[in-house]
Design a protein around this motif. Structure first.
Motif, PDB file in Angstrom:
ATOM      1  N   ALA A  90     -40.588 -32.170  16.102  1.00  0.00           N
ATOM      2  CA  ALA A  90     -40.858 -31.111  15.126  1.00  0.00           C
ATOM      3  C   ALA A  90     -39.884 -29.950  15.321  1.00  0.00           C
ATOM      4  O   ALA A  90     -39.487 -29.639  16.438  1.00  0.00           O
ATOM      5  CB  ALA A  90     -42.295 -30.635  15.260  1.00  0.00           C
ATOM      6  N   GLN A  91     -39.499 -29.346  14.200  1.00  0.00           N
ATOM      7  CA  GLN A  91     -38.613 -28.185  14.244  1.00  0.00           C
ATOM      8  C   GLN A  91     -38.806 -27.361  12.974  1.00  0.00           C
ATOM      9  O   GLN A  91     -39.451 -27.793  12.034  1.00  0.00           O
ATOM     10  CB  GLN A  91     -37.159 -28.598  14.402  1.00  0.00           C
ATOM     11  N   TRP A  92     -38.246 -26.174  12.985  1.00  0.00           N
ATOM     12  CA  TRP A  92     -38.328 -25.272  11.842  1.00  0.00           C
ATOM     13  C   TRP A  92     -37.177 -25.512  10.873  1.00  0.00           C
ATOM     14  O   TRP A  92     -36.061 -25.768  11.294  1.00  0.00           O
ATOM     15  CB  TRP A  92     -38.266 -23.814  12.307  1.00  0.00           C
ATOM     16  N   TYR A  93     -37.485 -25.416   9.576  1.00  0.00           N
ATOM     17  CA  TYR A  93     -36.490 -25.483   8.509  1.00  0.00           C
ATOM     18  C   TYR A  93     -36.746 -24.305   7.580  1.00  0.00           C
ATOM     19  O   TYR A  93     -37.887 -24.024   7.226  1.00  0.00           O
ATOM     20  CB  TYR A  93     -36.617 -26.781   7.696  1.00  0.00           C
ATOM     21  N   THR A  94     -35.696 -23.631   7.167  1.00  0.00           N
ATOM     22  CA  THR A  94     -35.812 -22.528   6.215  1.00  0.00           C
ATOM     23  C   THR A  94     -35.081 -22.939   4.947  1.00  0.00           C
ATOM     24  O   THR A  94     -33.988 -23.492   5.007  1.00  0.00           O
ATOM     25  CB  THR A  94     -35.187 -21.244   6.796  1.00  0.00           C
ATOM     26  N   GLY A  95     -35.696 -22.661   3.788  1.00  0.00           N
ATOM     27  CA  GLY A  95     -35.060 -23.033   2.535  1.00  0.00           C
ATOM     28  C   GLY A  95     -35.900 -22.658   1.333  1.00  0.00           C
ATOM     29  O   GLY A  95     -36.763 -21.782   1.398  1.00  0.00           O
ATOM     30  N   THR A  96     -35.656 -23.358   0.235  1.00  0.00           N
ATOM     31  CA  THR A  96     -36.284 -23.061  -1.050  1.00  0.00           C
ATOM     32  C   THR A  96     -37.114 -24.244  -1.526  1.00  0.00           C
ATOM     33  O   THR A  96     -36.695 -25.391  -1.437  1.00  0.00           O
ATOM     34  CB  THR A  96     -35.196 -22.749  -2.103  1.00  0.00           C
ATOM     35  N   LEU A  97     -38.281 -23.939  -2.049  1.00  0.00           N
ATOM     36  CA  LEU A  97     -39.165 -24.952  -2.611  1.00  0.00           C
ATOM     37  C   LEU A  97     -38.987 -24.954  -4.126  1.00  0.00           C
ATOM     38  O   LEU A  97     -38.941 -23.895  -4.758  1.00  0.00           O
ATOM     39  CB  LEU A  97     -40.613 -24.613  -2.248  1.00  0.00           C
ATOM     40  N   LYS A  98     -38.868 -26.133  -4.713  1.00  0.00           N
ATOM     41  CA  LYS A  98     -38.669 -26.237  -6.162  1.00  0.00           C
ATOM     42  C   LYS A  98     -39.587 -27.313  -6.720  1.00  0.00           C
ATOM     43  O   LYS A  98     -39.796 -28.349  -6.095  1.00  0.00           O
ATOM     44  CB  LYS A  98     -37.201 -26.589  -6.468  1.00  0.00           C
ATOM     45  N   PHE A  99     -40.126 -27.062  -7.909  1.00  0.00           N
ATOM     46  CA  PHE A  99     -40.964 -28.043  -8.583  1.00  0.00           C
ATOM     47  C   PHE A  99     -40.088 -28.943  -9.445  1.00  0.00           C
ATOM     48  O   PHE A  99     -39.269 -28.464 -10.224  1.00  0.00           O
ATOM     49  CB  PHE A  99     -42.011 -27.360  -9.463  1.00  0.00           C
ATOM     50  N   TYR A 100     -40.246 -30.251  -9.281  1.00  0.00           N
ATOM     51  CA  TYR A 100     -39.528 -31.240 -10.085  1.00  0.00           C
ATOM     52  C   TYR A 100     -40.541 -31.972 -10.944  1.00  0.00           C
ATOM     53  O   TYR A 100     -41.514 -32.522 -10.427  1.00  0.00           O
ATOM     54  CB  TYR A 100     -38.785 -32.236  -9.184  1.00  0.00           C
ATOM     55  N   ASN A 101     -40.323 -31.993 -12.244  1.00  0.00           N
ATOM     56  CA  ASN A 101     -41.256 -32.635 -13.163  1.00  0.00           C
ATOM     57  C   ASN A 101     -40.868 -34.107 -13.360  1.00  0.00           C
ATOM     58  O   ASN A 101     -40.573 -34.553 -14.456  1.00  0.00           O
ATOM     59  CB  ASN A 101     -41.280 -31.891 -14.500  1.00  0.00           C
ATOM     60  N   PHE A 151     -38.185 -29.561  -1.109  1.00  0.00           N
ATOM     61  CA  PHE A 151     -37.684 -28.471  -0.281  1.00  0.00           C
ATOM     62  C   PHE A 151     -36.211 -28.711   0.002  1.00  0.00           C
ATOM     63  O   PHE A 151     -35.830 -29.783   0.469  1.00  0.00           O
ATOM     64  CB  PHE A 151     -38.474 -28.430   1.031  1.00  0.00           C
ATOM     65  N   THR A 152     -35.378 -27.723  -0.306  1.00  0.00           N
ATOM     66  CA  THR A 152     -33.955 -27.793   0.009  1.00  0.00           C
ATOM     67  C   THR A 152     -33.673 -26.785   1.110  1.00  0.00           C
ATOM     68  O   THR A 152     -33.836 -25.578   0.911  1.00  0.00           O
ATOM     69  CB  THR A 152     -33.089 -27.480  -1.230  1.00  0.00           C
ATOM     70  N   GLY A 153     -33.278 -27.293   2.271  1.00  0.00           N
ATOM     71  CA  GLY A 153     -33.010 -26.433   3.410  1.00  0.00           C
ATOM     72  C   GLY A 153     -31.721 -25.653   3.245  1.00  0.00           C
ATOM     73  O   GLY A 153     -30.883 -25.980   2.410  1.00  0.00           O
ATOM     74  N   GLU A 154     -31.564 -24.621   4.066  1.00  0.00           N
ATOM     75  CA  GLU A 154     -30.347 -23.806   4.033  1.00  0.00           C
ATOM     76  C   GLU A 154     -29.106 -24.643   4.305  1.00  0.00           C
ATOM     77  O   GLU A 154     -28.019 -24.319   3.851  1.00  0.00           O
ATOM     78  CB  GLU A 154     -30.439 -22.681   5.070  1.00  0.00           C
ATOM     79  N   ASN A 155     -29.280 -25.733   5.043  1.00  0.00           N
ATOM     80  CA  ASN A 155     -28.153 -26.618   5.357  1.00  0.00           C
ATOM     81  C   ASN A 155     -27.951 -27.696   4.290  1.00  0.00           C
ATOM     82  O   ASN A 155     -27.126 -28.575   4.458  1.00  0.00           O
ATOM     83  CB  ASN A 155     -28.356 -27.260   6.729  1.00  0.00           C
ATOM     84  N   GLY A 156     -28.725 -27.643   3.201  1.00  0.00           N
ATOM     85  CA  GLY A 156     -28.597 -28.602   2.113  1.00  0.00           C
ATOM     86  C   GLY A 156     -29.452 -29.845   2.264  1.00  0.00           C
ATOM     87  O   GLY A 156     -29.455 -30.711   1.394  1.00  0.00           O
ATOM     88  N   GLU A 157     -30.203 -29.939   3.352  1.00  0.00           N
ATOM     89  CA  GLU A 157     -31.045 -31.105   3.583  1.00  0.00           C
ATOM     90  C   GLU A 157     -32.229 -31.108   2.620  1.00  0.00           C
ATOM     91  O   GLU A 157     -32.866 -30.081   2.398  1.00  0.00           O
ATOM     92  CB  GLU A 157     -31.545 -31.106   5.029  1.00  0.00           C
TER      93      GLU A 157
END
Length: 138
Positions: free
Chosen positions: A56-67, A75-81
């Motif tokens: 387990a580890q921490w990831y920071t990024g943005t959550l987006k809704f896909y229809n 979730f798209t992490g700051e590193n693009g993951e």
């Protein structure tokens, strides 16, 4: 001729066995690399002491809704993951929200979304609110 066949067979068998041993060592080295946490993503002491999951580890990024496929949050992490949070709490499900997730990637799960890597969320923090999704308008 018979002696030649026996020697050839022995060489082929020995080469095959060595190749298997080499692959096993390579797989072990790969899994050891995956187990190491990324820099700047160390779990908080309270989570680490519980021993929730070794990878387990921490990831920071943005959550987006896909229809797509009934709709889902990716979730798209700051590193693009790209991560597909499997058990994210409803209070975090906001389109465009900046969040911090603590958990682990599960490579043994397949999803209908076929988007990103399946991610078991153990903890989450909302860093910046996003917008809510009205299911009736989708």
């Amino acid at each position: 001729m018979n002696k030649f066949l026996k020697i050839s067979f022995t060489i082929i068998l020995a080469s095959s066995m060595l190749a298997c041993v080499g692959n096993e060592e390579a797989n072990t080295k790969t899994s050891e690399k995956e187990a190491l946490p990324a820099k700047n993503y160390t779990p908080p002491p309270s989570e680490a002491s519980k021993g929730m999951h070794k990878n387990a580890q921490w990831y920071t990024g943005t959550l987006k809704f896909y229809n797509l496929e009934g709709g889902f949050y990716g979730f798209t992490g700051e590193n693009g993951e790209l991560l597909l949070p499997l058990n994210l709490g409803n209070e975090f499900k906001q389109n465009g929200a900046k969040i911090k997730l603590y958990g682990y990637i599960d490579h043994d799960i397949m999803t209908i979304q076929m988007w990103g890597s399946a991610f078991h969320v153990l903890d989450a923090e909302l860093l910046e609110k996003g917008s809510s999704i009205d299911d009736k308008s989708m």
